[in-house]
Write an enzyme that holds these catalytic residues in place. Sequence first.
Site, PDB file in Angstrom:
ATOM      1  N   GLU A   9      -5.131  -4.136  -5.459  1.00 49.57           N
ATOM      2  CA  GLU A   9      -4.461  -5.040  -5.507  1.00 49.57           C
ATOM      3  C   GLU A   9      -4.415  -6.352  -4.925  1.00 49.57           C
ATOM      4  O   GLU A   9      -4.019  -7.758  -5.158  1.00 49.57           O
ATOM      5  CB  GLU A   9      -2.671  -4.620  -4.834  1.00 49.57           C
ATOM      6  CG  GLU A   9      -2.023  -2.906  -5.864  1.00 49.57           C
ATOM      7  CD  GLU A   9      -0.729  -2.889  -4.735  1.00 49.57           C
ATOM      8  OE1 GLU A   9       0.028  -2.279  -5.656  1.00 49.57           O
ATOM      9  OE2 GLU A   9      -0.440  -2.488  -3.958  1.00 49.57           O
ATOM     10  N   GLY A  13       0.821  -1.362   0.144  1.00 49.99           N
ATOM     11  CA  GLY A  13      -0.065  -0.278  -0.060  1.00 49.99           C
ATOM     12  C   GLY A  13       1.167   1.051   0.047  1.00 49.99           C
ATOM     13  O   GLY A  13       0.597   2.133   0.050  1.00 49.99           O
ATOM     14  N   GLY A  14       1.985   0.865  -0.032  1.00 50.52           N
ATOM     15  CA  GLY A  14       3.152   2.645  -0.487  1.00 50.52           C
ATOM     16  C   GLY A  14       2.524   2.722  -0.991  1.00 50.52           C
ATOM     17  O   GLY A  14       2.841   4.521  -1.259  1.00 50.52           O
ATOM     18  N   GLY A  15       1.941   2.540  -2.378  1.00 45.80           N
ATOM     19  CA  GLY A  15       1.215   3.555  -3.778  1.00 45.80           C
ATOM     20  C   GLY A  15       0.131   3.568  -3.319  1.00 45.80           C
ATOM     21  O   GLY A  15      -0.746   4.207  -4.185  1.00 45.80           O
ATOM     22  N   LYS A  56      13.396  -5.037   1.937  1.00 48.07           N
ATOM     23  CA  LYS A  56      12.006  -5.249   1.563  1.00 48.07           C
ATOM     24  C   LYS A  56      11.625  -6.416   2.267  1.00 48.07           C
ATOM     25  O   LYS A  56      10.560  -6.611   3.656  1.00 48.07           O
ATOM     26  CB  LYS A  56      11.529  -5.330   0.824  1.00 48.07           C
ATOM     27  CG  LYS A  56      11.297  -4.493  -0.512  1.00 48.07           C
ATOM     28  CD  LYS A  56      10.596  -3.377   0.035  1.00 48.07           C
ATOM     29  CE  LYS A  56      10.801  -2.683  -0.899  1.00 48.07           C
ATOM     30  NZ  LYS A  56       9.795  -2.503  -2.537  1.00 48.07           N
TER      31      LYS A  56
HETATM   32  C1  5RP Z   1       1.833  -0.393  -3.867  1.00 47.96           C
HETATM   33  C2  5RP Z   1       1.906  -0.926  -2.916  1.00 47.96           C
HETATM   34  C3  5RP Z   1       4.012  -1.291  -4.186  1.00 47.96           C
HETATM   35  O1  5RP Z   1       3.506  -3.091  -4.564  1.00 47.96           O
HETATM   36  C4  5RP Z   1       4.937  -1.157  -2.540  1.00 47.96           C
HETATM   37  O2  5RP Z   1       4.553   0.059  -2.021  1.00 47.96           O
HETATM   38  C5  5RP Z   1       6.109  -1.443  -3.128  1.00 47.96           C
HETATM   39  O3  5RP Z   1       6.295  -0.650  -3.996  1.00 47.96           O
HETATM   40  P1  5RP Z   1       8.281  -0.463  -4.852  1.00 47.96           P
HETATM   41  O4  5RP Z   1       8.358  -1.872  -5.838  1.00 47.96           O
HETATM   42  O5  5RP Z   1       8.104   1.604  -4.970  1.00 47.96           O
HETATM   43  O6  5RP Z   1       8.966   0.080  -3.392  1.00 47.96           O
HETATM   44  O7  5RP Z   1       2.199  -1.879  -2.302  1.00 47.96           O
HETATM   45  O8  5RP Z   1       0.152   0.305  -3.084  1.00 47.96           O
END
Ligand code: 5RP
Length: 229
Positions: free
Chosen positions: A110, A102-104, A128
């Site tokens: 998703e 959920g970082g994005g 990660k």
């Molecule tokens: C988006 C997500 C992404 O998969 C998660 O934030 C990882 O992002 P990144 O590959 O840019 O580190 O959950 O909602």
Amino acid sequence: MKTTGGTDAQKRRAAAAAVEAVEDGTVVGLGTGSTTAFAIRAIGDRVADGLDVRGVPTSFAARELARECGIPVADLDEVDAIDLAIDGADQVATTDGALVKGGGAAHAREKVVDAFADRFLVIADPSKTAETLSHAVPIEVLPSARTTVAAGVSDLGGEAALRRAERKDGPVVTDNGNLVLDCEFGTISDPESLAAALASLPGAVEHGIFVGLADAVYVGTDDGVDVTE
Ligand code: 5RP
């Protein structure tokens, strides 16, 4: 797009290895984020070489990139099945594959796509991975329920902060028109219980804990890819 502690080379390696699992004539769930962007580009390269796939994007950004890369896209309600989903994560527990995502701000879609897929491959870099989850948990909330969900998070021992847009003076608004609370819980020793508790908060649309969904985790390193099934 958001960047993290991993290098582009690590992310690209993880993505390329996962994309090898994409077969001709299949439907592929397309995650969101900087790591998945490498996967979408790699699938696009294979489409240019004749691969026949349809992608189901998990966000507006993933949809735009897929189209730019020449991947035919479909909405979730236009497909009968998703054969494979490839998606990133903010944190991966090495012990059981539980995730924080959920970082994005795309974790609601998703989760639907990743859970619906016959197989879900997580792609990540070593920054990660953790033995136990401890990353802040994003919760997509109805705008009107922002304070009540935050109070519920507090009752559960967490601390909620409204996610603000980096370059704009205002909150992040999801593709679904909602807000995001980033919730600190410290070490999450029982992700399944916390997931259930968060899911029961009225006004919480979806939280970013993914338990029991990942079929394999691909971690790109400086000289290869570690795959855990
Ligand atoms: C988006 C997500 C992404 O998969 C998660 O934030 C990882 O992002 P990144 O590959 O840019 O580190 O959950 O909602």
